[in-house]
Structures are given as C-alpha cells and as structure tokens.
Design a protein around this motif. Structure first.
Motif, mmCIF file in Angstrom:
data_model
loop_
_atom_site.group_PDB
_atom_site.id
_atom_site.type_symbol
_atom_site.label_atom_id
_atom_site.label_comp_id
_atom_site.label_asym_id
_atom_site.label_seq_id
_atom_site.Cartn_x
_atom_site.Cartn_y
_atom_site.Cartn_z
ATOM 1 N N PRO A 162 50.958 25.712 53.349
ATOM 2 C CA PRO A 162 49.729 25.425 53.847
ATOM 3 C C PRO A 162 48.759 26.253 52.712
ATOM 4 N N GLY A 163 47.679 25.529 52.312
ATOM 5 C CA GLY A 163 46.731 26.094 51.627
ATOM 6 C C GLY A 163 46.833 25.916 50.272
ATOM 7 N N ALA A 164 48.042 25.172 49.516
ATOM 8 C CA ALA A 164 48.586 24.855 48.530
ATOM 9 C C ALA A 164 47.286 24.263 47.770
ATOM 10 N N LEU A 165 46.658 23.472 48.173
ATOM 11 C CA LEU A 165 45.489 22.749 47.249
ATOM 12 C C LEU A 165 44.483 23.909 47.031
ATOM 13 N N TYR A 166 43.994 24.621 48.024
ATOM 14 C CA TYR A 166 43.064 25.645 47.670
ATOM 15 C C TYR A 166 43.712 26.736 46.730
ATOM 16 N N TRP A 167 44.763 26.983 47.034
ATOM 17 C CA TRP A 167 45.526 27.966 46.125
ATOM 18 C C TRP A 167 45.401 27.470 44.483
ATOM 19 N N LEU A 168 45.925 26.099 44.567
ATOM 20 C CA LEU A 168 45.787 25.425 43.115
ATOM 21 C C LEU A 168 44.405 25.589 42.439
ATOM 22 N N VAL A 169 43.414 24.762 43.065
ATOM 23 C CA VAL A 169 42.225 24.579 42.764
ATOM 24 C C VAL A 169 41.596 26.147 42.058
ATOM 25 N N GLY A 170 41.613 27.024 43.378
ATOM 26 C CA GLY A 170 41.132 28.139 42.820
ATOM 27 C C GLY A 170 41.554 28.868 41.852
ATOM 28 N N SER A 171 42.863 28.862 41.543
ATOM 29 C CA SER A 171 43.607 29.470 40.556
ATOM 30 C C SER A 171 43.247 28.571 39.119
ATOM 31 N N LEU A 172 42.894 27.631 39.032
ATOM 32 C CA LEU A 172 42.431 26.781 37.989
ATOM 33 C C LEU A 172 40.955 27.055 37.721
ATOM 34 N N PHE A 173 40.024 27.285 38.865
ATOM 35 C CA PHE A 173 38.822 27.582 38.501
ATOM 36 C C PHE A 173 38.650 29.073 38.016
ATOM 37 N N TYR A 174 39.591 29.891 38.393
ATOM 38 C CA TYR A 174 39.727 31.154 37.749
ATOM 39 C C TYR A 174 40.191 31.190 36.394
ATOM 40 N N LEU A 175 41.238 30.631 36.005
ATOM 41 C CA LEU A 175 41.676 30.439 34.744
ATOM 42 C C LEU A 175 41.110 29.876 33.686
ATOM 43 N N ILE A 176 40.390 28.747 34.096
ATOM 44 C CA ILE A 176 39.543 27.932 33.121
ATOM 45 C C ILE A 176 38.176 28.404 33.166
ATOM 46 N N GLY A 177 37.667 28.621 34.357
ATOM 47 C CA GLY A 177 35.970 28.883 34.577
ATOM 48 C C GLY A 177 35.674 30.500 34.093
ATOM 49 N N THR A 178 36.627 31.349 34.099
ATOM 50 C CA THR A 178 36.385 32.698 33.950
ATOM 51 C C THR A 178 37.216 33.306 32.592
ATOM 52 N N LEU A 211 40.420 30.496 47.121
ATOM 53 C CA LEU A 211 41.380 31.495 47.400
ATOM 54 C C LEU A 211 41.641 32.201 48.782
ATOM 55 N N THR A 212 40.327 32.541 49.175
ATOM 56 C CA THR A 212 40.117 32.993 50.578
ATOM 57 C C THR A 212 40.593 31.594 51.498
ATOM 58 N N LEU A 213 39.988 30.611 51.598
ATOM 59 C CA LEU A 213 40.287 29.560 52.265
ATOM 60 C C LEU A 213 41.740 29.333 52.304
ATOM 61 N N SER A 214 42.488 29.486 51.234
ATOM 62 C CA SER A 214 43.858 29.214 51.185
ATOM 63 C C SER A 214 44.600 30.086 52.043
ATOM 64 N N LEU A 215 44.161 31.330 52.255
ATOM 65 C CA LEU A 215 44.799 32.421 52.927
ATOM 66 C C LEU A 215 44.725 32.131 54.312
ATOM 67 N N CYS A 216 43.183 31.823 54.615
ATOM 68 C CA CYS A 216 42.603 31.520 56.191
ATOM 69 C C CYS A 216 43.632 30.206 56.386
ATOM 70 N N GLU A 217 44.043 29.282 55.732
ATOM 71 C CA GLU A 217 44.778 28.023 56.131
ATOM 72 C C GLU A 217 46.359 28.437 56.391
ATOM 73 N N ARG A 218 46.761 29.433 55.478
ATOM 74 C CA ARG A 218 48.110 29.817 55.744
ATOM 75 C C ARG A 218 48.245 30.671 57.051
ATOM 76 N N THR A 219 47.348 31.459 57.399
ATOM 77 C CA THR A 219 47.443 32.117 58.550
ATOM 78 C C THR A 219 47.097 31.589 59.694
ATOM 79 N N THR A 220 46.574 30.249 59.732
ATOM 80 C CA THR A 220 46.240 29.706 60.983
ATOM 81 C C THR A 220 47.157 28.648 61.293
ATOM 82 N N GLN A 221 48.372 28.246 60.388
ATOM 83 C CA GLN A 221 49.562 27.481 60.637
ATOM 84 C C GLN A 221 50.625 28.207 60.896
#
Length: 101
Positions: free
Chosen positions: A21-37, A91-101
């Motif tokens: 659960p939340g894998a897509l949010y984790w992945l995209v959030g991580s990529l935004f951080y790595l590439i964008g920052t 990344l916050t959304l991914s945590l929320c999705e993980r806790t709701t499932q």
C-alpha cells in the motif's frame, strides 16, 4: 544526505515489493526528492556557488556574475523547494495509505 540514502533504499525496496500500500506515492516522492533536491543541488546550485567563489568580488566580472547568479541560483532554489514540498506531501500520503489499509 541521510534522506537521500533513505529514498534510495525505499526505491529499491519498492521495486521489489510493488504491491505494498502506498508504493506509488513512496516511489514518486523518493524520486522527487532525489532528482528535484539532491540532483538540482549537485548539477545547478553547487556549480553556481563554485563559479561565484573564484571571481574577484570588486571586479566588473564579479558584478556581472553576481547579477546572473542571483537570478539563476534563486530559480534553482525555487525548483528545489518545490520538489522537496512535493516529495514530503507524497511520502506523507504514502504513510496515510499504509495506515488505512
């Protein structure tokens, strides 16, 4: 750099555990951080800082470079800030999705 390392570990983990659960949010959030920052810092902001560090401050070249530096560095800093905010939200959304499932 700890956040960057964590994002790399998360990305590798999620490529192996895609159905979490939340894998897509984790992945995209991580990529935004790595590439964008981190990526923008290394490829854009640091070279601008290095160029400014070697110029004589009171020279005409220094004044010209400083004017260009302010515009370019500020633009890339805004890109980094936006990417960090998007990454944090995802990344916050991914945590929320993980806790709701």
């Amino acid at each position: 750099m700890g956040t960057g390392v964590a994002c790399i570990v998360i990305t590798i983990f999620l490529l192996l555990q895609w159905k979490q659960p939340g894998a897509l949010y984790w992945l995209v959030g991580s990529l935004f951080y790595l590439i964008g920052t981190i990526g923008v810092t290394i490829t854009c902001n640091i070279p601008l800082n290095d160029a400014l560090a070697i110029v004589t401050p009171n020279s005409s070249e220094g004044a010209t470079l400083w004017g260009r530096f302010l515009i370019d560095w500020t633009f890339w800093n805004h890109v980094r800030t936006t990417a960090a905010i998007v990454a944090a939200a995802l990344l916050t959304l991914s945590l929320c999705e993980r806790t709701t499932q």
